[in-house]
Enzyme design. Structure first.
Site, short mmCIF file in Angstrom:
data_model
loop_
_atom_site.label_atom_id
_atom_site.label_comp_id
_atom_site.label_asym_id
_atom_site.label_seq_id
_atom_site.Cartn_x
_atom_site.Cartn_y
_atom_site.Cartn_z
N GLU A 214 -6.05 -12.46 11.66
CA GLU A 214 -5.42 -13.77 11.40
C GLU A 214 -4.10 -13.90 12.16
OE1 GLU A 214 -6.25 -13.22 7.04
OE2 GLU A 214 -6.83 -15.31 7.23
N GLU B 125 -12.80 -9.39 3.94
CA GLU B 125 -12.44 -10.11 2.71
C GLU B 125 -13.62 -10.37 1.76
OE1 GLU B 125 -11.05 -10.67 5.59
OE2 GLU B 125 -8.93 -11.17 5.37
N1 COA Z 1 -3.83 -1.02 3.25
C1 COA Z 1 -3.14 0.10 2.95
N2 COA Z 1 -3.30 1.26 3.59
C2 COA Z 1 -4.19 1.30 4.60
C3 COA Z 1 -4.94 0.19 4.98
C4 COA Z 1 -4.74 -1.02 4.26
N3 COA Z 1 -5.38 -2.15 4.59
N4 COA Z 1 -5.76 0.53 6.00
C5 COA Z 1 -5.51 1.84 6.24
N5 COA Z 1 -4.57 2.30 5.40
C6 COA Z 1 -4.01 3.66 5.35
C7 COA Z 1 -4.98 4.62 4.66
O1 COA Z 1 -4.83 4.54 3.26
C8 COA Z 1 -4.53 5.94 5.25
O2 COA Z 1 -3.37 6.37 4.57
P1 COA Z 1 -3.17 7.93 4.16
O3 COA Z 1 -3.16 8.65 5.49
O4 COA Z 1 -1.86 7.95 3.46
O5 COA Z 1 -4.33 8.29 3.32
C9 COA Z 1 -4.12 5.60 6.67
O6 COA Z 1 -3.89 4.18 6.66
C10 COA Z 1 -5.20 5.88 7.70
O7 COA Z 1 -6.39 5.23 7.27
P2 COA Z 1 -7.78 6.02 7.01
O8 COA Z 1 -8.58 5.20 6.06
O9 COA Z 1 -7.52 7.44 6.64
O10 COA Z 1 -8.39 5.98 8.47
P3 COA Z 1 -9.94 5.96 8.83
O11 COA Z 1 -10.02 6.16 10.29
O12 COA Z 1 -10.72 6.88 7.95
O13 COA Z 1 -10.41 4.46 8.48
C11 COA Z 1 -10.26 2.05 8.41
C12 COA Z 1 -9.84 3.36 9.13
C13 COA Z 1 -9.51 0.91 9.07
C14 COA Z 1 -11.77 1.89 8.57
C15 COA Z 1 -9.91 2.19 6.92
O14 COA Z 1 -8.55 2.59 6.82
C16 COA Z 1 -10.07 0.88 6.15
O15 COA Z 1 -11.18 0.49 5.87
N6 COA Z 1 -8.93 0.23 5.80
C17 COA Z 1 -8.93 -0.95 4.97
C18 COA Z 1 -9.30 -2.19 5.77
C19 COA Z 1 -9.27 -3.40 4.85
O16 COA Z 1 -10.12 -3.57 4.01
N7 COA Z 1 -8.22 -4.22 5.01
C20 COA Z 1 -7.96 -5.33 4.12
C21 COA Z 1 -8.45 -6.61 4.69
S1 COA Z 1 -8.25 -7.96 3.57
#
Ligand code: COA
Length: 241
Positions: free
Chosen positions: A115, A135
């Protein structure tokens, strides 16, 4: 150089650089970032030294992994938590800026990340980019303008399909969909964004702003109204010379 916690804001040769700076959390958009982004956007809008801005993400892995799930979807309830996001009209401010905004996108560009990119005018992406709108899978809808900006860029049917399937989009498809203007190697991302920004910064700022207004505002008008807008802007710029 700025004193923010979640954003680095710098200015150089007419270009504002906005770096989302929470790399440990993949630059997830939290409340602090919301407030700081609001201040930075106001500065970009009001500072005559800034002619154009580049938005990018710190670290190797992400432009922005969306809303910070620990804040926006935590207790007391998703609805109340989401209201918090609307306390500042960051997105209205973003879209009201008449200076060109360039997004330099790499890695994860999810949720609010897309966004933010869609509030920019020109999107450059590196080959490792991955777009997604998680979302609906979280029981919410995009609320940072995405439900309106995405279909205006890639069309309604594609926007619906991407949102409702929850699938992610990689660089080639993003380019085919016109979600990004250009895909470049990672090391070329910032240099190419900078070259474009410097070119724009060298032009007459009023002409640049009028071009943006004619195109962006015109997209929401009928052709007749759009031509009237163009005529008004053209008249106004010649009367300034
Ligand atoms: N909010 C808060 N923290 C987040 C985040 C988010 N949207 N996305 C990633 N992080 C944090 C993780 O909690 C992790 O923190 P930690 O190291 O303290 O555990 C760090 O960023 C790295 O992310 P991680 O999940 O370990 O990396 P990955 O390579 O396994 O996965 C993603 C990457 C992007 C696939 C996964 O982080 C994810 O699905 N994030 C959420 C995406 C989401 O749903 N966003 C909201 C949209 S409305």
């Amino acid at each position: 150089m700025s004193d923010f916690d979640t954003i680095i804001y710098e200015k150089l040769d007419g270009v504002g650089y906005v770096t989302l700076n929470r790399p440990h959390a993949l630059n997830a958009y939290n409340l602090k970032m919301r407030d700081e982004l609001y201040q930075v956007l106001g500065a970009i809008r009001d500072d005559p030294e800034v002619k154009v801005a580049i938005f990018r993400g710190a670290g190797e892995r992400a432009f922005c992994a969306g809303a910070d799930l620990t804040e926006f979807l935590a207790a007391p309830s998703p609805i109340i938590a989401r209201q918090v996001r609307w306390e500042r009209d960051v997105w209205g401010l973003f879209l009201s800026i008449t200076k060109p905004l360039i997004a330099a996108l790499h890695g994860y560009v999810l949720g609010s990340g897309i966004e933010i990119a869609l509030c920019c005018d020109i999107r450059l992406a590196s080959e490792d980019v991955q777009f997604g709108l998680p979302e609906p899978g979280l029981g919410i809808i995009p609320a940072a303008g995405g439900s309106q900006t995405l279909p205006r860029v890639i069309g309604g049917s594609k926007a619906l399909e991407i949102l409702l399937s929850g699938r992610w989009i990689r660089a080639d498809e993003a380019h085919r969909l016109k979600l990004v203007n250009r895909v470049v190697p990672r090391k070329e991302l910032l240099p190419q964004a900078e070259r474009l920004a410097r070119k724009i910064a060298g032009f007459d700022p009023v002409a640049v702003s009028y071009v943006k207004q004619a195109i962006v505002r015109g997209l929401d008008l009928s052709l007749k109204q759009g031509l009237e807008l163009e005529a008004r802007l053209a008249h106004s710029i010649t009367s300034l010379k």
